[in-house]
Motif scaffolding. Structure first.
Motif, PDB file in Angstrom:
ATOM      1  N   ILE A  92      10.991   7.375  11.178  1.00 20.56           N
ATOM      2  CA  ILE A  92      10.821   8.153   9.951  1.00 20.56           C
ATOM      3  C   ILE A  92      11.602   7.507   8.802  1.00 20.56           C
ATOM      4  O   ILE A  92      11.116   7.433   7.670  1.00 20.56           O
ATOM      5  CB  ILE A  92      11.252   9.615  10.175  1.00 20.56           C
ATOM      6  N   VAL A  93      12.801   7.030   9.102  1.00 20.14           N
ATOM      7  CA  VAL A  93      13.590   6.340   8.070  1.00 20.14           C
ATOM      8  C   VAL A  93      12.838   5.122   7.558  1.00 20.14           C
ATOM      9  O   VAL A  93      12.775   4.870   6.348  1.00 20.14           O
ATOM     10  CB  VAL A  93      14.968   5.926   8.624  1.00 20.14           C
ATOM     11  N   ARG A  94      12.243   4.362   8.472  1.00 20.04           N
ATOM     12  CA  ARG A  94      11.534   3.144   8.075  1.00 20.04           C
ATOM     13  C   ARG A  94      10.345   3.462   7.172  1.00 20.04           C
ATOM     14  O   ARG A  94       9.978   2.653   6.301  1.00 20.04           O
ATOM     15  CB  ARG A  94      11.063   2.407   9.329  1.00 20.04           C
ATOM     16  N   ALA A  95       9.742   4.629   7.340  1.00 20.24           N
ATOM     17  CA  ALA A  95       8.624   5.028   6.484  1.00 20.24           C
ATOM     18  C   ALA A  95       9.079   5.315   5.055  1.00 20.24           C
ATOM     19  O   ALA A  95       8.307   5.142   4.113  1.00 20.24           O
ATOM     20  CB  ALA A  95       7.935   6.261   7.062  1.00 20.24           C
ATOM     21  N   ILE A  96      10.324   5.738   4.882  1.00 29.62           N
ATOM     22  CA  ILE A  96      10.850   6.100   3.563  1.00 29.62           C
ATOM     23  C   ILE A  96      11.609   4.945   2.918  1.00 29.62           C
ATOM     24  O   ILE A  96      11.561   4.759   1.698  1.00 29.62           O
ATOM     25  CB  ILE A  96      11.784   7.329   3.676  1.00 29.62           C
ATOM     26  N   ALA A  97      12.296   4.153   3.708  1.00 30.39           N
ATOM     27  CA  ALA A  97      13.148   3.086   3.184  1.00 30.39           C
ATOM     28  C   ALA A  97      12.326   1.999   2.497  1.00 30.39           C
ATOM     29  O   ALA A  97      11.160   1.767   2.825  1.00 30.39           O
ATOM     30  CB  ALA A  97      13.969   2.488   4.320  1.00 30.39           C
ATOM     31  N   THR A  98      12.940   1.333   1.540  1.00 33.60           N
ATOM     32  CA  THR A  98      12.304   0.190   0.885  1.00 33.60           C
ATOM     33  C   THR A  98      12.591  -1.078   1.689  1.00 33.60           C
ATOM     34  O   THR A  98      13.407  -1.079   2.614  1.00 33.60           O
ATOM     35  CB  THR A  98      12.823   0.049  -0.553  1.00 33.60           C
ATOM     36  N   GLU A  99      11.926  -2.170   1.302  1.00 34.95           N
ATOM     37  CA  GLU A  99      12.002  -3.396   2.093  1.00 34.95           C
ATOM     38  C   GLU A  99      13.398  -4.007   2.121  1.00 34.95           C
ATOM     39  O   GLU A  99      13.734  -4.750   3.051  1.00 34.95           O
ATOM     40  CB  GLU A  99      11.000  -4.415   1.562  1.00 34.95           C
ATOM     41  N   ASP A 100      14.206  -3.716   1.123  1.00 32.42           N
ATOM     42  CA  ASP A 100      15.547  -4.282   1.082  1.00 32.42           C
ATOM     43  C   ASP A 100      16.563  -3.462   1.871  1.00 32.42           C
ATOM     44  O   ASP A 100      17.766  -3.717   1.799  1.00 32.42           O
ATOM     45  CB  ASP A 100      16.030  -4.423  -0.364  1.00 32.42           C
ATOM     46  N   MET A 101      16.082  -2.495   2.639  1.00 31.94           N
ATOM     47  CA  MET A 101      16.969  -1.671   3.460  1.00 31.94           C
ATOM     48  C   MET A 101      16.816  -2.069   4.923  1.00 31.94           C
ATOM     49  O   MET A 101      15.709  -2.194   5.430  1.00 31.94           O
ATOM     50  CB  MET A 101      16.644  -0.183   3.275  1.00 31.94           C
ATOM     51  N   ALA A 142       1.119  12.170   3.511  1.00 33.17           N
ATOM     52  CA  ALA A 142      -0.339  12.083   3.627  1.00 33.17           C
ATOM     53  C   ALA A 142      -0.747  11.515   4.980  1.00 33.17           C
ATOM     54  O   ALA A 142      -1.722  11.974   5.603  1.00 33.17           O
ATOM     55  CB  ALA A 142      -0.897  11.217   2.501  1.00 33.17           C
ATOM     56  N   SER A 143      -0.004  10.531   5.456  1.00 31.53           N
ATOM     57  CA  SER A 143      -0.309   9.919   6.751  1.00 31.53           C
ATOM     58  C   SER A 143      -0.123  10.913   7.890  1.00 31.53           C
ATOM     59  O   SER A 143      -0.936  10.965   8.824  1.00 31.53           O
ATOM     60  CB  SER A 143       0.596   8.703   6.977  1.00 31.53           C
ATOM     61  N   VAL A 144       0.929  11.713   7.831  1.00 28.07           N
ATOM     62  CA  VAL A 144       1.179  12.716   8.867  1.00 28.07           C
ATOM     63  C   VAL A 144       0.039  13.733   8.897  1.00 28.07           C
ATOM     64  O   VAL A 144      -0.444  14.112   9.973  1.00 28.07           O
ATOM     65  CB  VAL A 144       2.527  13.417   8.636  1.00 28.07           C
ATOM     66  N   LYS A 173       7.237  -0.129  17.680  1.00 33.96           N
ATOM     67  CA  LYS A 173       7.957  -0.941  16.707  1.00 33.96           C
ATOM     68  C   LYS A 173       8.171  -0.141  15.420  1.00 33.96           C
ATOM     69  O   LYS A 173       7.256   0.534  14.934  1.00 33.96           O
ATOM     70  CB  LYS A 173       7.169  -2.218  16.401  1.00 33.96           C
ATOM     71  N   ALA A 174       9.365  -0.222  14.884  1.00 33.74           N
ATOM     72  CA  ALA A 174       9.709   0.546  13.678  1.00 33.74           C
ATOM     73  C   ALA A 174       9.111  -0.104  12.435  1.00 33.74           C
ATOM     74  O   ALA A 174       9.600  -1.115  11.938  1.00 33.74           O
ATOM     75  CB  ALA A 174      11.217   0.665  13.535  1.00 33.74           C
ATOM     76  N   THR A 175       8.031   0.484  11.931  1.00 33.41           N
ATOM     77  CA  THR A 175       7.386   0.038  10.698  1.00 33.41           C
ATOM     78  C   THR A 175       7.104   1.258   9.835  1.00 33.41           C
ATOM     79  O   THR A 175       7.341   2.398  10.251  1.00 33.41           O
ATOM     80  CB  THR A 175       6.064  -0.696  10.990  1.00 33.41           C
ATOM     81  N   ALA A 176       6.553   1.018   8.668  1.00 41.55           N
ATOM     82  CA  ALA A 176       6.259   2.122   7.754  1.00 41.55           C
ATOM     83  C   ALA A 176       5.220   3.087   8.325  1.00 41.55           C
ATOM     84  O   ALA A 176       5.186   4.258   7.946  1.00 41.55           O
ATOM     85  CB  ALA A 176       5.777   1.567   6.414  1.00 41.55           C
ATOM     86  N   ASN A 177       4.379   2.615   9.241  1.00 42.71           N
ATOM     87  CA  ASN A 177       3.313   3.455   9.787  1.00 42.71           C
ATOM     88  C   ASN A 177       3.543   3.852  11.236  1.00 42.71           C
ATOM     89  O   ASN A 177       2.645   4.401  11.881  1.00 42.71           O
ATOM     90  CB  ASN A 177       1.975   2.710   9.683  1.00 42.71           C
ATOM     91  N   SER A 178       4.722   3.588  11.769  1.00 44.09           N
ATOM     92  CA  SER A 178       4.922   3.746  13.208  1.00 44.09           C
ATOM     93  C   SER A 178       5.013   5.197  13.674  1.00 44.09           C
ATOM     94  O   SER A 178       4.776   5.483  14.847  1.00 44.09           O
ATOM     95  CB  SER A 178       6.165   2.976  13.654  1.00 44.09           C
ATOM     96  N   TYR A 179       5.343   6.146  12.781  1.00 47.85           N
ATOM     97  CA  TYR A 179       5.387   7.537  13.232  1.00 47.85           C
ATOM     98  C   TYR A 179       4.002   8.009  13.667  1.00 47.85           C
ATOM     99  O   TYR A 179       3.876   8.722  14.674  1.00 47.85           O
ATOM    100  CB  TYR A 179       5.946   8.457  12.143  1.00 47.85           C
ATOM    101  N   SER A 180       2.973   7.608  12.952  1.00 48.34           N
ATOM    102  CA  SER A 180       1.608   7.967  13.355  1.00 48.34           C
ATOM    103  C   SER A 180       1.252   7.329  14.695  1.00 48.34           C
ATOM    104  O   SER A 180       0.619   7.968  15.548  1.00 48.34           O
ATOM    105  CB  SER A 180       0.606   7.539  12.283  1.00 48.34           C
ATOM    106  N   ASP A 181       1.663   6.085  14.898  1.00 50.37           N
ATOM    107  CA  ASP A 181       1.434   5.422  16.179  1.00 50.37           C
ATOM    108  C   ASP A 181       2.127   6.191  17.298  1.00 50.37           C
ATOM    109  O   ASP A 181       1.582   6.340  18.402  1.00 50.37           O
ATOM    110  CB  ASP A 181       1.954   3.987  16.145  1.00 50.37           C
ATOM    111  N   PHE A 182       3.325   6.666  17.021  1.00 53.10           N
ATOM    112  CA  PHE A 182       4.091   7.435  17.998  1.00 53.10           C
ATOM    113  C   PHE A 182       3.360   8.726  18.370  1.00 53.10           C
ATOM    114  O   PHE A 182       3.207   9.055  19.557  1.00 53.10           O
ATOM    115  CB  PHE A 182       5.467   7.729  17.410  1.00 53.10           C
ATOM    116  N   GLN A 183       2.889   9.456  17.374  1.00 54.65           N
ATOM    117  CA  GLN A 183       2.165  10.692  17.647  1.00 54.65           C
ATOM    118  C   GLN A 183       0.899  10.431  18.468  1.00 54.65           C
ATOM    119  O   GLN A 183       0.593  11.166  19.408  1.00 54.65           O
ATOM    120  CB  GLN A 183       1.804  11.383  16.329  1.00 54.65           C
TER     121      GLN A 183
END
Length: 305
Positions: free
Chosen positions: A39-48, A174-176, A278-288
């Motif tokens: 979830i953090v990875r979905a919100i964080a920017t690339e420099d985080m 929106a993705s959720v 894998k922790a990416t911006a879209n990985s929470y949907s993959d998890f579900q």
């Protein structure tokens, strides 16, 4: 005569580069468990930069932290965890003066259990079977609330791109919603199956998607269930409609196989800790979707005894 000038130029250049690197250093985020990192990875920017403490194959219920992970906490700009109800190994550390100002607990308010504020010794049983279920990330609506809390916490850090994080939050939300709709359609054939789980982690997902969770083998994964509870679950397994036990890779398989011996039960494995995601911006949907996949393996045409 030119050498000193060149040396001075090199020194100034190195100093400017060092200051530039410091100014553009990555924001370091540590999360307790992988699902929080998703979830953090979905919100964080690339420099985080994000990392989680509990590795694949381990359980946050009884994890022992390594010295290198303590150093990661010391270097973190912000630390996210669910709370003492889940990661009781972190309670004493994160409550101390060194880390409390950088720590964000995600299980709060109406979703917080009665164990909050207890000592780490008292919280060792955390709250399985006694109050609110701490596996809040498995409920998509609560995941959105977690994402909002994460966005607000990151927004308080220096030199962050707030508009980008706002946009990331909107995209996550929106993705959720889109994933929820897809999963409800996928799970329609599974609504009549009698589902059982190893422990209460599956409860929030089952409730959210109106699945028939008829029994839990152990209310607390750190304690062996009593004979009476085992007999009660075995009775439900015998009466269930195509009963399926959802097991977890973090716990001993032989234990639940002995309980279900000689019973007509099918098995499917799901992972509430998203170890292989894998922790990416879209990985929470993959998890579900991975949880839905595990449920669908319980269908008669897909099951393994």
């Amino acid at each position: 005569m030119r050498a000193p000038g060149n040396a001075l130029s090199l020194a100034l250049g190195a100093s400017i580069l060092l200051v530039s690197n410091i100014l553009h250093a990555e924001t370091r985020i540590v999360t307790s468990i992988k699902p929080v990192e998703l979830i953090v990875r979905a919100i964080a920017t690339e420099d985080m930069q994000t990392t989680s403490l509990v590795p694949a194959g381990s359980s946050p219920h009884n994890y022992t932290m390594k010295p290198s992970q303590r150093r990661a906490l010391e270097n973190a700009d912000v630390i996210f965890w669910v709370g003492p109800e889940m990661e009781n190994f972190l309670y004493r550390l994160l409550s101390g003066q060194e880390f409390s100002s950088r720590t964000v607990k995600l299980m709060t308010g109406e979703h917080e259990s009665d164990n909050a504020g207890q000592s780490d010794q008292d919280a060792q049983g955390h709250n399985h079977g006694n109050g609110e279920d701490p596996h809040i990330w498995l409920d998509p609506e609560l995941a959105i609330e977690m994402a909002e809390t994460i966005r607000d916490a990151l927004a308080r850090l220096d030199s962050v791109n707030l508009p980008a994080m706002d946009q990331n939050f909107e995209q996550f939300q929106a993705s959720v919603r889109e994933t929820e709709s897809a999963i409800r359609a996928r799970l329609a054939p599974a609504h009549d199956i009698s589902l059982f789980s190893y422990h209460s982690a599956f409860t929030r997902f089952a409730d959210y998607y109106d699945l028939k969770l008829e029994g839990v083998l152990t209310l607390n994964p750190e304690l062996s269930p009593g004979a009476h509870h085992i007999a009660e679950v075995q009775g439900k397994l015998r009466k269930g409609h195509h009963p399926c036990l959802l097991t977890e890779p973090q716990f001993n398989q032989q234990w639940w196989k002995s309980i279900t011996q000689n019973l007509d039960v099918t098995f499917s494995t799901w992972d509430p800790l998203a170890s292989e995601i894998k922790a990416t911006a879209n990985s929470y949907s993959d998890f579900q979707h991975s949880i839905a996949d595990a449920v669908l393996k319980c269908l008669p045409e897909n099951t393994q005894h």
